[in-house]
Scaffold this motif. Structure first.
Motif, PDB file in Angstrom:
ATOM      1  N   ASN A 155       0.865  -1.192   0.000  1.00  0.00           N
ATOM      2  CA  ASN A 155       0.000   0.000   0.000  1.00  0.00           C
ATOM      3  C   ASN A 155       0.896   1.234   0.000  1.00  0.00           C
ATOM      4  O   ASN A 155       2.118   1.114  -0.143  1.00  0.00           O
ATOM      5  CB  ASN A 155      -0.995  -0.026   1.169  1.00  0.00           C
ATOM      6  N   ASP A 156       0.289   2.400   0.156  1.00  0.00           N
ATOM      7  CA  ASP A 156       1.063   3.636   0.015  1.00  0.00           C
ATOM      8  C   ASP A 156       1.291   4.359   1.332  1.00  0.00           C
ATOM      9  O   ASP A 156       1.880   5.427   1.343  1.00  0.00           O
ATOM     10  CB  ASP A 156       0.329   4.577  -0.966  1.00  0.00           C
ATOM     11  N   ASP A 157       0.764   3.810   2.415  1.00  0.00           N
ATOM     12  CA  ASP A 157       0.946   4.462   3.714  1.00  0.00           C
ATOM     13  C   ASP A 157       1.603   3.469   4.668  1.00  0.00           C
ATOM     14  O   ASP A 157       0.958   2.532   5.141  1.00  0.00           O
ATOM     15  CB  ASP A 157      -0.417   4.903   4.270  1.00  0.00           C
ATOM     16  N   PRO A 158       2.886   3.691   4.984  1.00  0.00           N
ATOM     17  CA  PRO A 158       3.576   2.740   5.875  1.00  0.00           C
ATOM     18  C   PRO A 158       2.904   2.617   7.237  1.00  0.00           C
ATOM     19  O   PRO A 158       3.100   1.611   7.925  1.00  0.00           O
ATOM     20  CB  PRO A 158       4.975   3.354   6.025  1.00  0.00           C
ATOM     21  N   LEU A 159       2.103   3.636   7.621  1.00  0.00           N
ATOM     22  CA  LEU A 159       1.478   3.577   8.949  1.00  0.00           C
ATOM     23  C   LEU A 159       0.258   2.656   8.978  1.00  0.00           C
ATOM     24  O   LEU A 159      -0.375   2.493  10.011  1.00  0.00           O
ATOM     25  CB  LEU A 159       1.092   4.982   9.420  1.00  0.00           C
ATOM     26  N   ARG A 160      -0.098   2.082   7.837  1.00  0.00           N
ATOM     27  CA  ARG A 160      -1.167   1.080   7.791  1.00  0.00           C
ATOM     28  C   ARG A 160      -0.563  -0.238   7.303  1.00  0.00           C
ATOM     29  O   ARG A 160      -0.063  -0.302   6.169  1.00  0.00           O
ATOM     30  CB  ARG A 160      -2.284   1.495   6.822  1.00  0.00           C
ATOM     31  N   LEU A 161      -0.598  -1.250   8.152  1.00  0.00           N
ATOM     32  CA  LEU A 161      -0.115  -2.576   7.732  1.00  0.00           C
ATOM     33  C   LEU A 161      -1.333  -3.385   7.310  1.00  0.00           C
ATOM     34  O   LEU A 161      -2.329  -3.455   8.032  1.00  0.00           O
ATOM     35  CB  LEU A 161       0.575  -3.286   8.888  1.00  0.00           C
ATOM     36  N   LEU A 162      -1.226  -4.011   6.155  1.00  0.00           N
ATOM     37  CA  LEU A 162      -2.391  -4.641   5.537  1.00  0.00           C
ATOM     38  C   LEU A 162      -2.136  -6.150   5.420  1.00  0.00           C
ATOM     39  O   LEU A 162      -1.324  -6.588   4.600  1.00  0.00           O
ATOM     40  CB  LEU A 162      -2.546  -3.973   4.163  1.00  0.00           C
ATOM     41  N   LEU A 163      -2.800  -6.910   6.287  1.00  0.00           N
ATOM     42  CA  LEU A 163      -2.584  -8.362   6.321  1.00  0.00           C
ATOM     43  C   LEU A 163      -3.524  -9.049   5.339  1.00  0.00           C
ATOM     44  O   LEU A 163      -4.745  -8.841   5.391  1.00  0.00           O
ATOM     45  CB  LEU A 163      -2.855  -8.880   7.744  1.00  0.00           C
ATOM     46  N   HIS A 164      -2.964  -9.856   4.463  1.00  0.00           N
ATOM     47  CA  HIS A 164      -3.773 -10.607   3.503  1.00  0.00           C
ATOM     48  C   HIS A 164      -4.228 -11.901   4.171  1.00  0.00           C
ATOM     49  O   HIS A 164      -3.637 -12.971   3.989  1.00  0.00           O
ATOM     50  CB  HIS A 164      -2.919 -10.890   2.260  1.00  0.00           C
ATOM     51  N   THR A 165      -5.298 -11.817   4.948  1.00  0.00           N
ATOM     52  CA  THR A 165      -5.761 -12.988   5.715  1.00  0.00           C
ATOM     53  C   THR A 165      -6.217 -14.112   4.781  1.00  0.00           C
ATOM     54  O   THR A 165      -6.107 -15.295   5.117  1.00  0.00           O
ATOM     55  CB  THR A 165      -6.933 -12.612   6.646  1.00  0.00           C
ATOM     56  N   GLY A 166      -6.726 -13.726   3.589  1.00  0.00           N
ATOM     57  CA  GLY A 166      -7.187 -14.720   2.624  1.00  0.00           C
ATOM     58  C   GLY A 166      -6.081 -15.699   2.246  1.00  0.00           C
ATOM     59  O   GLY A 166      -6.340 -16.872   1.951  1.00  0.00           O
ATOM     60  N   ALA A 167      -4.816 -15.237   2.280  1.00  0.00           N
ATOM     61  CA  ALA A 167      -3.691 -16.115   1.939  1.00  0.00           C
ATOM     62  C   ALA A 167      -3.564 -17.241   2.955  1.00  0.00           C
ATOM     63  O   ALA A 167      -3.014 -18.299   2.665  1.00  0.00           O
ATOM     64  CB  ALA A 167      -2.402 -15.309   1.878  1.00  0.00           C
ATOM     65  N   TRP A 168      -4.071 -17.014   4.166  1.00  0.00           N
ATOM     66  CA  TRP A 168      -4.032 -18.049   5.210  1.00  0.00           C
ATOM     67  C   TRP A 168      -5.355 -18.786   5.322  1.00  0.00           C
ATOM     68  O   TRP A 168      -5.590 -19.535   6.276  1.00  0.00           O
ATOM     69  CB  TRP A 168      -3.710 -17.408   6.576  1.00  0.00           C
ATOM     70  N   GLY A 169      -6.267 -18.499   4.434  1.00  0.00           N
ATOM     71  CA  GLY A 169      -7.530 -19.238   4.442  1.00  0.00           C
ATOM     72  C   GLY A 169      -8.560 -18.700   5.410  1.00  0.00           C
ATOM     73  O   GLY A 169      -9.538 -19.390   5.716  1.00  0.00           O
ATOM     74  N   CYS A 170      -8.356 -17.501   5.933  1.00  0.00           N
ATOM     75  CA  CYS A 170      -9.408 -16.969   6.814  1.00  0.00           C
ATOM     76  C   CYS A 170      -9.792 -15.554   6.393  1.00  0.00           C
ATOM     77  O   CYS A 170      -9.003 -14.833   5.786  1.00  0.00           O
ATOM     78  CB  CYS A 170      -9.026 -17.024   8.293  1.00  0.00           C
TER      79      CYS A 170
END
Ligand SMILES: Cc1ncc(COP(=O)(O)O)c(C=O)c1O
Length: 481
Positions: free
Chosen positions: A324-339
Protein backbone atom coordinates in the motif's frame (compact mmCIF):
# COMPACT_ATOMS: atom_id res chain seq x y z
CA UNK A 1 -35.28 2.08 36.62
CA UNK A 2 -37.62 1.58 33.66
CA UNK A 3 -40.02 4.54 33.62
CA UNK A 4 -41.69 6.18 36.60
CA UNK A 5 -44.67 4.42 38.19
CA UNK A 6 -47.85 6.41 38.85
CA UNK A 7 -47.35 8.99 41.59
CA UNK A 8 -43.60 8.44 41.73
CA UNK A 9 -41.25 11.41 41.30
CA UNK A 10 -37.81 11.21 39.77
CA UNK A 11 -36.35 12.08 43.15
CA UNK A 12 -38.01 9.15 44.96
CA UNK A 13 -37.18 6.79 42.11
CA UNK A 14 -33.51 7.78 42.23
CA UNK A 15 -33.39 7.14 45.97
CA UNK A 16 -34.56 3.57 45.60
CA UNK A 17 -32.87 2.55 42.35
CA UNK A 18 -29.93 0.20 42.91
CA UNK A 19 -28.88 0.40 39.29
CA UNK A 20 -28.09 4.08 39.49
CA UNK A 21 -25.60 3.92 42.35
CA UNK A 22 -22.53 6.00 41.53
CA UNK A 23 -20.32 2.93 41.12
CA UNK A 24 -22.68 1.33 38.57
CA UNK A 25 -22.56 3.90 35.75
CA UNK A 26 -21.17 2.06 32.76
CA UNK A 27 -19.17 4.34 30.50
CA UNK A 28 -16.52 5.56 32.91
CA UNK A 29 -16.07 2.03 34.19
CA UNK A 30 -15.75 0.57 30.71
CA UNK A 31 -13.39 3.28 29.52
CA UNK A 32 -11.23 3.03 32.63
CA UNK A 33 -11.04 -0.74 32.20
CA UNK A 34 -10.19 -0.52 28.51
CA UNK A 35 -7.65 2.25 29.09
CA UNK A 36 -5.93 0.21 31.79
CA UNK A 37 -5.81 -3.02 29.77
CA UNK A 38 -2.60 -4.27 28.21
CA UNK A 39 -2.40 -5.47 24.63
CA UNK A 40 -1.33 -4.48 21.13
CA UNK A 41 -3.43 -1.50 20.13
CA UNK A 42 -3.34 -0.95 16.39
CA UNK A 43 -6.64 0.83 16.01
CA UNK A 44 -7.74 4.43 15.50
CA UNK A 45 -7.59 7.25 16.61
CA UNK A 46 -4.08 7.67 15.28
CA UNK A 47 -2.75 9.03 18.59
CA UNK A 48 -2.79 5.36 19.70
CA UNK A 49 -4.30 5.88 23.14
CA UNK A 50 -2.20 8.98 23.69
CA UNK A 51 1.20 7.41 22.84
CA UNK A 52 1.36 9.42 19.62
CA UNK A 53 -0.25 12.66 20.75
CA UNK A 54 1.60 15.88 19.88
CA UNK A 55 4.36 15.89 22.53
CA UNK A 56 4.25 19.64 23.14
CA UNK A 57 0.45 19.64 23.52
CA UNK A 58 -0.93 20.90 26.80
CA UNK A 59 -3.06 18.33 28.58
CA UNK A 60 -6.68 18.92 27.72
CA UNK A 61 -8.24 20.02 31.04
CA UNK A 62 -11.83 20.86 31.94
CA UNK A 63 -11.23 24.64 32.23
CA UNK A 64 -10.47 24.70 28.49
CA UNK A 65 -13.99 23.49 27.70
CA UNK A 66 -15.25 26.99 26.97
CA UNK A 67 -18.18 28.33 24.96
CA UNK A 68 -17.94 30.78 22.08
CA UNK A 69 -16.67 33.67 24.22
CA UNK A 70 -15.91 36.82 22.18
CA UNK A 71 -12.15 36.24 22.29
CA UNK A 72 -12.53 32.59 21.26
CA UNK A 73 -15.36 32.64 18.72
CA UNK A 74 -16.29 29.60 16.64
CA UNK A 75 -15.41 27.96 13.32
CA UNK A 76 -17.84 30.20 11.42
CA UNK A 77 -16.96 33.44 13.19
CA UNK A 78 -14.84 36.07 11.50
CA UNK A 79 -12.99 37.07 14.69
CA UNK A 80 -11.55 35.24 17.65
CA UNK A 81 -8.93 32.63 18.41
CA UNK A 82 -10.64 29.88 16.41
CA UNK A 83 -10.76 32.04 13.27
CA UNK A 84 -7.05 32.87 13.75
CA UNK A 85 -6.19 29.22 14.37
CA UNK A 86 -8.04 28.10 11.23
CA UNK A 87 -6.21 30.78 9.24
CA UNK A 88 -2.88 29.49 10.54
CA UNK A 89 -3.79 25.93 9.60
CA UNK A 90 -4.74 27.10 6.10
CA UNK A 91 -1.41 28.90 5.79
CA UNK A 92 0.52 25.90 7.06
CA UNK A 93 -1.13 23.61 4.52
CA UNK A 94 -1.19 26.01 1.58
CA UNK A 95 -5.01 26.19 1.52
CA UNK A 96 -6.98 29.40 1.15
CA UNK A 97 -9.47 28.64 3.92
CA UNK A 98 -9.76 25.99 6.61
CA UNK A 99 -12.57 25.16 9.04
CA UNK A 100 -12.48 22.83 12.01
CA UNK A 101 -15.29 20.32 12.40
CA UNK A 102 -16.43 18.56 15.57
CA UNK A 103 -18.54 15.85 13.96
CA UNK A 104 -15.70 14.03 12.28
CA UNK A 105 -14.93 14.01 8.58
CA UNK A 106 -18.54 12.79 8.22
CA UNK A 107 -20.07 16.16 9.10
CA UNK A 108 -17.70 18.09 6.84
CA UNK A 109 -18.22 15.77 3.86
CA UNK A 110 -21.95 16.25 4.26
CA UNK A 111 -21.58 20.04 4.40
CA UNK A 112 -19.60 19.90 1.13
CA UNK A 113 -22.39 17.90 -0.54
CA UNK A 114 -25.00 20.37 0.69
CA UNK A 115 -22.95 23.19 -0.86
CA UNK A 116 -22.48 21.26 -4.12
CA UNK A 117 -26.20 20.50 -4.30
CA UNK A 118 -26.81 24.25 -4.76
CA UNK A 119 -24.91 24.13 -8.06
CA UNK A 120 -26.15 22.81 -11.38
CA UNK A 121 -24.94 19.38 -12.49
CA UNK A 122 -24.79 15.94 -10.94
CA UNK A 123 -22.81 14.63 -8.03
CA UNK A 124 -20.31 11.94 -8.97
CA UNK A 125 -19.54 9.70 -6.02
CA UNK A 126 -17.31 6.63 -5.76
CA UNK A 127 -18.91 3.32 -4.86
CA UNK A 128 -16.31 2.93 -2.12
CA UNK A 129 -17.76 6.01 -0.45
CA UNK A 130 -18.04 6.47 3.28
CA UNK A 131 -21.71 6.16 4.24
CA UNK A 132 -21.77 9.79 5.45
CA UNK A 133 -21.76 10.81 1.76
CA UNK A 134 -24.95 8.83 1.12
CA UNK A 135 -26.47 10.44 4.20
CA UNK A 136 -25.37 13.80 2.81
CA UNK A 137 -27.27 13.03 -0.41
CA UNK A 138 -30.33 12.16 1.66
CA UNK A 139 -30.05 15.45 3.56
CA UNK A 140 -29.62 17.41 0.33
CA UNK A 141 -32.35 15.40 -1.45
CA UNK A 142 -30.05 14.85 -4.44
CA UNK A 143 -29.75 11.81 -6.70
CA UNK A 144 -26.05 11.09 -7.23
CA UNK A 145 -24.36 8.97 -9.88
CA UNK A 146 -21.92 6.35 -8.71
CA UNK A 147 -18.70 5.32 -10.40
CA UNK A 148 -16.85 2.19 -9.51
CA UNK A 149 -13.06 2.13 -9.07
CA UNK A 150 -11.51 -1.28 -9.85
CA UNK A 151 -11.59 -4.08 -7.27
CA UNK A 152 -8.62 -6.43 -6.96
CA UNK A 153 -10.04 -9.98 -6.98
CA UNK A 154 -7.10 -11.44 -5.04
CA UNK A 155 -7.42 -9.11 -2.07
CA UNK A 156 -11.04 -8.00 -2.48
CA UNK A 157 -9.90 -4.38 -2.06
CA UNK A 158 -10.93 -1.24 -3.92
CA UNK A 159 -8.03 0.05 -5.95
CA UNK A 160 -7.12 3.65 -6.77
CA UNK A 161 -9.13 5.13 -9.65
CA UNK A 162 -6.99 4.97 -12.83
CA UNK A 163 -6.81 8.39 -14.56
CA UNK A 164 -7.89 6.79 -17.91
CA UNK A 165 -11.06 5.58 -16.21
CA UNK A 166 -11.87 9.07 -14.96
CA UNK A 167 -11.30 10.44 -18.46
CA UNK A 168 -13.78 7.89 -19.91
CA UNK A 169 -16.23 8.65 -17.15
CA UNK A 170 -16.20 12.39 -17.69
CA UNK A 171 -16.60 11.91 -21.44
CA UNK A 172 -19.85 10.00 -20.75
CA UNK A 173 -21.56 12.11 -18.12
CA UNK A 174 -23.24 15.48 -18.48
CA UNK A 175 -22.46 18.52 -16.34
CA UNK A 176 -21.03 17.63 -12.93
CA UNK A 177 -21.40 19.78 -9.81
CA UNK A 178 -18.80 17.87 -7.83
CA UNK A 179 -16.57 14.83 -8.25
CA UNK A 180 -15.70 13.07 -5.00
CA UNK A 181 -12.52 11.00 -4.75
CA UNK A 182 -11.50 8.85 -1.78
CA UNK A 183 -7.75 8.84 -1.35
CA UNK A 184 -6.12 7.19 0.46
CA UNK A 185 -8.51 4.36 1.25
CA UNK A 186 -8.83 2.95 4.76
CA UNK A 187 -6.13 0.48 3.80
CA UNK A 188 -3.72 3.21 2.71
CA UNK A 189 -4.06 2.86 -1.08
CA UNK A 190 -3.55 6.26 -2.68
CA UNK A 191 -4.70 7.53 -6.08
CA UNK A 192 -2.64 9.56 -8.51
CA UNK A 193 -4.34 12.74 -7.34
CA UNK A 194 -2.35 15.23 -9.46
CA UNK A 195 -3.41 13.36 -12.63
CA UNK A 196 -7.04 12.89 -11.51
CA UNK A 197 -7.53 16.50 -10.42
CA UNK A 198 -5.94 17.79 -13.63
CA UNK A 199 -8.35 15.69 -15.73
CA UNK A 200 -11.37 16.82 -13.73
CA UNK A 201 -10.36 20.46 -13.98
CA UNK A 202 -9.86 20.09 -17.74
CA UNK A 203 -13.54 19.13 -17.89
CA UNK A 204 -14.43 22.08 -15.63
CA UNK A 205 -15.33 19.72 -12.77
CA UNK A 206 -14.67 20.68 -9.12
CA UNK A 207 -13.08 17.99 -6.94
CA UNK A 208 -13.60 17.08 -3.30
CA UNK A 209 -11.03 14.65 -1.92
CA UNK A 210 -12.07 12.61 1.10
CA UNK A 211 -8.57 12.47 2.60
CA UNK A 212 -9.88 11.33 5.97
CA UNK A 213 -7.07 8.78 6.26
CA UNK A 214 -4.29 10.86 4.69
CA UNK A 215 -4.06 14.11 6.66
CA UNK A 216 -0.37 13.37 7.25
CA UNK A 217 0.48 12.93 3.56
CA UNK A 218 1.48 16.57 3.04
CA UNK A 219 4.06 16.43 5.80
CA UNK A 220 6.61 13.96 4.43
CA UNK A 221 7.95 13.83 0.90
CA UNK A 222 8.17 10.02 0.96
CA UNK A 223 4.35 9.86 1.12
CA UNK A 224 2.05 10.32 -1.89
CA UNK A 225 1.23 13.86 -3.01
CA UNK A 226 -1.51 15.23 -0.77
CA UNK A 227 -4.85 16.43 -2.11
CA UNK A 228 -4.20 20.14 -1.57
CA UNK A 229 -0.86 19.98 -3.37
CA UNK A 230 -2.61 18.07 -6.17
CA UNK A 231 -4.95 21.06 -6.62
CA UNK A 232 -8.20 19.64 -5.19
CA UNK A 233 -10.83 22.32 -4.58
CA UNK A 234 -12.05 20.85 -1.30
CA UNK A 235 -10.23 18.48 1.04
CA UNK A 236 -11.56 16.83 4.20
CA UNK A 237 -9.24 15.47 6.90
CA UNK A 238 -10.29 13.26 9.74
CA UNK A 239 -7.80 14.77 12.20
CA UNK A 240 -8.34 11.94 14.66
CA UNK A 241 -7.78 9.25 12.03
CA UNK A 242 -4.55 10.52 10.57
CA UNK A 243 -3.10 13.50 12.45
CA UNK A 244 -3.32 12.67 16.14
CA UNK A 245 -6.35 14.76 17.23
CA UNK A 246 -9.05 13.58 19.63
CA UNK A 247 -11.96 11.51 18.30
CA UNK A 248 -14.37 13.57 16.12
CA UNK A 249 -11.80 16.29 15.35
CA UNK A 250 -11.73 17.06 11.62
CA UNK A 251 -11.00 19.87 9.18
CA UNK A 252 -12.16 21.08 5.78
CA UNK A 253 -9.72 22.94 3.53
CA UNK A 254 -10.64 24.91 0.43
CA UNK A 255 -8.78 26.58 -2.40
CA UNK A 256 -9.64 28.03 -5.80
CA UNK A 257 -12.78 29.70 -7.06
CA UNK A 258 -15.08 26.68 -7.40
CA UNK A 259 -16.76 27.20 -4.02
CA UNK A 260 -17.33 30.61 -2.44
CA UNK A 261 -16.40 30.48 1.26
CA UNK A 262 -19.81 31.97 2.07
CA UNK A 263 -21.59 29.05 0.37
CA UNK A 264 -19.48 26.53 2.29
CA UNK A 265 -20.06 28.38 5.54
CA UNK A 266 -23.79 28.34 4.97
CA UNK A 267 -23.76 24.55 4.63
CA UNK A 268 -21.37 24.11 7.54
CA UNK A 269 -23.77 26.20 9.63
CA UNK A 270 -26.73 23.98 8.71
CA UNK A 271 -25.02 20.96 10.20
CA UNK A 272 -22.91 22.43 12.96
CA UNK A 273 -23.86 22.30 16.63
CA UNK A 274 -24.34 25.71 18.23
CA UNK A 275 -21.83 24.64 20.90
CA UNK A 276 -18.74 23.35 19.04
CA UNK A 277 -16.29 21.88 21.51
CA UNK A 278 -13.27 24.13 22.12
CA UNK A 279 -11.41 21.10 23.43
CA UNK A 280 -11.86 19.15 20.19
CA UNK A 281 -10.81 22.15 18.13
CA UNK A 282 -7.81 22.69 20.38
CA UNK A 283 -6.78 19.10 19.76
CA UNK A 284 -7.04 19.75 16.01
CA UNK A 285 -4.91 22.88 16.35
CA UNK A 286 -2.34 20.93 18.38
CA UNK A 287 -2.24 18.19 15.76
CA UNK A 288 -1.70 20.59 12.84
CA UNK A 289 0.73 22.77 14.82
CA UNK A 290 2.82 19.71 15.64
CA UNK A 291 2.88 18.43 12.06
CA UNK A 292 3.77 21.89 10.71
CA UNK A 293 6.74 22.16 13.10
CA UNK A 294 10.23 20.83 12.38
CA UNK A 295 9.88 18.54 15.43
CA UNK A 296 6.62 17.15 14.13
CA UNK A 297 8.01 16.47 10.69
CA UNK A 298 11.08 14.81 12.20
CA UNK A 299 8.85 12.70 14.41
CA UNK A 300 6.67 11.66 11.48
CA UNK A 301 9.79 10.70 9.48
CA UNK A 302 10.92 8.60 12.44
CA UNK A 303 7.52 6.90 12.74
CA UNK A 304 7.53 6.12 9.03
CA UNK A 305 11.01 4.62 9.29
CA UNK A 306 9.97 2.46 12.24
CA UNK A 307 6.85 1.38 10.38
CA UNK A 308 8.83 0.41 7.28
CA UNK A 309 11.27 -1.56 9.45
CA UNK A 310 8.38 -3.36 11.12
CA UNK A 311 6.92 -4.23 7.73
CA UNK A 312 10.26 -5.70 6.61
CA UNK A 313 10.52 -7.70 9.84
CA UNK A 314 7.05 -9.18 9.36
CA UNK A 315 7.60 -9.91 5.66
CA UNK A 316 10.91 -11.62 6.46
CA UNK A 317 9.01 -13.86 8.88
CA UNK A 318 6.60 -14.89 6.11
CA UNK A 319 3.63 -12.71 7.12
CA UNK A 320 1.61 -11.94 3.94
CA UNK A 321 1.42 -8.16 3.98
CA UNK A 322 -0.05 -6.40 0.98
CA UNK A 323 1.49 -3.40 -0.74
CA UNK A 324 0.00 0.00 0.00
CA UNK A 325 1.06 3.64 0.02
CA UNK A 326 0.95 4.46 3.71
CA UNK A 327 3.58 2.74 5.87
CA UNK A 328 1.48 3.58 8.95
CA UNK A 329 -1.17 1.08 7.79
CA UNK A 330 -0.11 -2.58 7.73
CA UNK A 331 -2.39 -4.64 5.54
CA UNK A 332 -2.58 -8.36 6.32
CA UNK A 333 -3.77 -10.61 3.50
CA UNK A 334 -5.76 -12.99 5.72
CA UNK A 335 -7.19 -14.72 2.62
CA UNK A 336 -3.69 -16.11 1.94
CA UNK A 337 -4.03 -18.05 5.21
CA UNK A 338 -7.53 -19.24 4.44
CA UNK A 339 -9.41 -16.97 6.81
CA UNK A 340 -11.49 -13.86 6.35
CA UNK A 341 -10.47 -10.53 7.84
CA UNK A 342 -13.44 -10.77 10.20
CA UNK A 343 -12.36 -14.22 11.49
CA UNK A 344 -8.77 -13.05 11.97
CA UNK A 345 -9.98 -9.90 13.73
CA UNK A 346 -12.20 -11.81 16.17
CA UNK A 347 -9.39 -14.27 16.95
CA UNK A 348 -6.82 -11.50 17.53
CA UNK A 349 -9.24 -9.42 19.58
CA UNK A 350 -9.62 -12.33 21.98
CA UNK A 351 -5.84 -12.20 22.47
CA UNK A 352 -5.55 -8.47 23.08
CA UNK A 353 -4.53 -7.42 19.57
CA UNK A 354 -6.94 -4.76 18.34
CA UNK A 355 -6.92 -4.11 14.59
CA UNK A 356 -9.19 -2.13 12.23
CA UNK A 357 -11.37 -2.64 9.21
CA UNK A 358 -11.86 -6.39 8.80
CA UNK A 359 -12.64 -7.06 5.14
CA UNK A 360 -13.44 -10.22 3.25
CA UNK A 361 -9.81 -11.15 2.64
CA UNK A 362 -7.78 -8.65 4.66
CA UNK A 363 -7.30 -6.88 7.98
CA UNK A 364 -5.68 -3.49 8.60
CA UNK A 365 -3.38 -2.57 11.48
CA UNK A 366 -3.13 1.16 12.17
CA UNK A 367 0.28 2.02 13.53
CA UNK A 368 -0.82 5.65 13.78
CA UNK A 369 1.55 8.19 15.24
CA UNK A 370 2.60 6.20 18.30
CA UNK A 371 5.99 4.46 18.37
CA UNK A 372 5.93 1.05 16.71
CA UNK A 373 9.20 -0.14 18.24
CA UNK A 374 8.26 -2.86 20.66
CA UNK A 375 5.05 -3.66 18.80
CA UNK A 376 6.84 -5.96 16.34
CA UNK A 377 7.64 -8.88 18.61
CA UNK A 378 4.14 -9.07 20.10
CA UNK A 379 2.41 -8.62 16.75
CA UNK A 380 4.60 -11.21 15.04
CA UNK A 381 3.92 -13.74 17.79
CA UNK A 382 0.18 -13.12 17.60
CA UNK A 383 0.16 -13.43 13.81
CA UNK A 384 2.16 -16.66 13.88
CA UNK A 385 -0.32 -18.09 16.37
CA UNK A 386 -3.19 -16.88 14.20
CA UNK A 387 -1.73 -18.77 11.25
CA UNK A 388 -1.26 -21.92 13.34
CA UNK A 389 -4.78 -21.79 14.77
CA UNK A 390 -6.69 -20.73 11.66
CA UNK A 391 -4.40 -21.35 8.69
CA UNK A 392 -5.72 -23.31 5.73
CA UNK A 393 -5.62 -23.25 1.96
CA UNK A 394 -5.96 -19.75 0.51
CA UNK A 395 -9.48 -18.44 0.06
CA UNK A 396 -10.65 -18.16 -3.55
CA UNK A 397 -10.34 -14.75 -5.18
CA UNK A 398 -13.39 -12.53 -5.21
CA UNK A 399 -15.25 -12.32 -8.47
CA UNK A 400 -15.65 -8.54 -8.83
CA UNK A 401 -19.25 -7.34 -8.91
CA UNK A 402 -20.52 -6.34 -12.37
CA UNK A 403 -20.83 -2.63 -11.74
CA UNK A 404 -21.35 -0.42 -14.78
CA UNK A 405 -18.73 2.30 -15.34
CA UNK A 406 -21.29 4.71 -14.00
CA UNK A 407 -24.67 4.02 -12.38
CA UNK A 408 -27.10 6.91 -12.00
CA UNK A 409 -29.43 6.18 -9.10
CA UNK A 410 -33.07 5.92 -10.16
CA UNK A 411 -34.23 7.79 -7.04
CA UNK A 412 -32.50 9.86 -4.39
CA UNK A 413 -31.44 7.92 -1.27
CA UNK A 414 -33.84 10.18 0.63
CA UNK A 415 -36.83 8.98 -1.42
CA UNK A 416 -35.64 5.38 -1.29
CA UNK A 417 -35.30 5.45 2.50
CA UNK A 418 -38.64 7.20 2.98
CA UNK A 419 -40.96 5.19 0.72
CA UNK A 420 -42.82 1.98 1.53
CA UNK A 421 -40.72 -1.10 0.92
CA UNK A 422 -40.84 -4.88 1.12
CA UNK A 423 -38.32 -7.70 1.34
CA UNK A 424 -38.14 -10.00 -1.70
CA UNK A 425 -35.85 -12.90 -2.66
CA UNK A 426 -32.87 -11.80 -4.78
CA UNK A 427 -34.23 -13.85 -7.68
CA UNK A 428 -37.39 -11.74 -7.79
CA UNK A 429 -35.86 -8.26 -7.52
CA UNK A 430 -34.94 -7.65 -11.15
CA UNK A 431 -36.02 -4.17 -12.29
CA UNK A 432 -37.03 -3.11 -8.76
CA UNK A 433 -35.52 -0.15 -6.90
CA UNK A 434 -33.48 -0.96 -3.80
CA UNK A 435 -34.62 0.58 -0.53
CA UNK A 436 -31.48 -0.26 1.44
CA UNK A 437 -27.74 -0.30 1.41
CA UNK A 438 -26.42 -3.81 0.93
CA UNK A 439 -22.85 -3.90 2.13
CA UNK A 440 -22.33 -7.57 2.78
CA UNK A 441 -18.57 -7.95 3.03
CA UNK A 442 -17.73 -6.39 6.36
CA UNK A 443 -17.74 -3.42 6.06
CA UNK A 444 -16.40 -2.80 2.61
CA UNK A 445 -18.15 -3.12 -0.71
CA UNK A 446 -21.59 -1.53 -1.05
CA UNK A 447 -23.03 -3.82 -3.72
CA UNK A 448 -26.49 -2.25 -3.70
CA UNK A 449 -27.34 1.37 -2.87
CA UNK A 450 -30.68 2.82 -1.79
CA UNK A 451 -32.36 4.27 -4.89
CA UNK A 452 -30.46 1.98 -7.29
CA UNK A 453 -32.42 -0.01 -9.89
CA UNK A 454 -31.41 -3.68 -9.68
CA UNK A 455 -30.50 -5.25 -12.96
CA UNK A 456 -30.53 -9.01 -13.61
CA UNK A 457 -26.75 -9.31 -13.99
CA UNK A 458 -26.06 -7.87 -10.52
CA UNK A 459 -28.71 -10.06 -8.93
CA UNK A 460 -27.27 -13.17 -10.57
CA UNK A 461 -23.85 -12.18 -9.24
CA UNK A 462 -25.31 -11.67 -5.76
CA UNK A 463 -26.95 -15.09 -5.84
CA UNK A 464 -23.72 -16.69 -6.98
CA UNK A 465 -21.84 -14.93 -4.14
CA UNK A 466 -24.53 -15.97 -1.72
CA UNK A 467 -23.82 -19.61 -2.53
CA UNK A 468 -20.07 -19.03 -2.14
CA UNK A 469 -20.11 -16.91 1.02
CA UNK A 470 -23.25 -18.11 2.77
CA UNK A 471 -23.83 -16.03 5.88
CA UNK A 472 -22.14 -12.93 4.46
CA UNK A 473 -24.64 -12.21 1.70
CA UNK A 474 -28.37 -12.21 2.37
CA UNK A 475 -30.66 -14.06 -0.04
CA UNK A 476 -33.18 -11.24 0.06
CA UNK A 477 -33.18 -7.52 -0.62
CA UNK A 478 -35.50 -4.72 0.50
CA UNK A 479 -37.08 -2.97 -2.51
CA UNK A 480 -39.68 -0.23 -2.98
CA UNK A 481 -43.26 -1.39 -3.39
C1 LIG B 1 -12.90 7.12 3.77
C2 LIG B 1 -13.59 7.69 4.97
N1 LIG B 1 -14.10 8.92 4.92
C3 LIG B 1 -14.73 9.49 5.96
C4 LIG B 1 -14.89 8.80 7.13
C5 LIG B 1 -15.61 9.45 8.29
O1 LIG B 1 -14.67 9.91 9.22
P1 LIG B 1 -15.10 10.35 10.70
O2 LIG B 1 -15.11 9.12 11.53
O3 LIG B 1 -14.02 11.32 11.11
O4 LIG B 1 -16.42 11.00 10.62
C6 LIG B 1 -14.38 7.50 7.25
C7 LIG B 1 -14.57 6.73 8.48
O5 LIG B 1 -14.28 5.59 8.60
C8 LIG B 1 -13.72 6.93 6.14
O6 LIG B 1 -13.22 5.69 6.19
Amino acid sequence: MAGLSAGQTLETALKTSRLLRPSRWPLEQALAKAAGASGVFLHLPAHRRGAGRPPSAVALPWPYDLPELPEIGGPLERDGAIADSQQQVAQGLGAERSWYGVNGASGLLQACLLAAAQRPGQLLLPRNLHRSLLHGCALAGVTPSLYSPPIDPLTGLWQPLPPEQLERLLQQVGPVSLLVLVSPTYQGLASDLPALVAIAHRYGVAVLVDEAHGGHFGFDSSLPVCALAAGADLVVHSVHKSLGGLGQSAALHAQGAAFAPAALEQSLGWLQTSSPSAVLMLSAEQAYRHHCSATGRRQLRGRLQQARALREQLLAAGIPLLMNDDPLRLLLHTGAWGCSGAEADAWLLGRGVIAECPELLSLTFCLGLGPSRGVGRQLLKALQQLRQANGGPPLPPLQPPPFPLISPLALSPKQAWAQLSEVVPLGQASGRIAAELLCPYPPGIPVVLPGERLEAERLEWLQQQQRLWAGQIPDTVRVLV
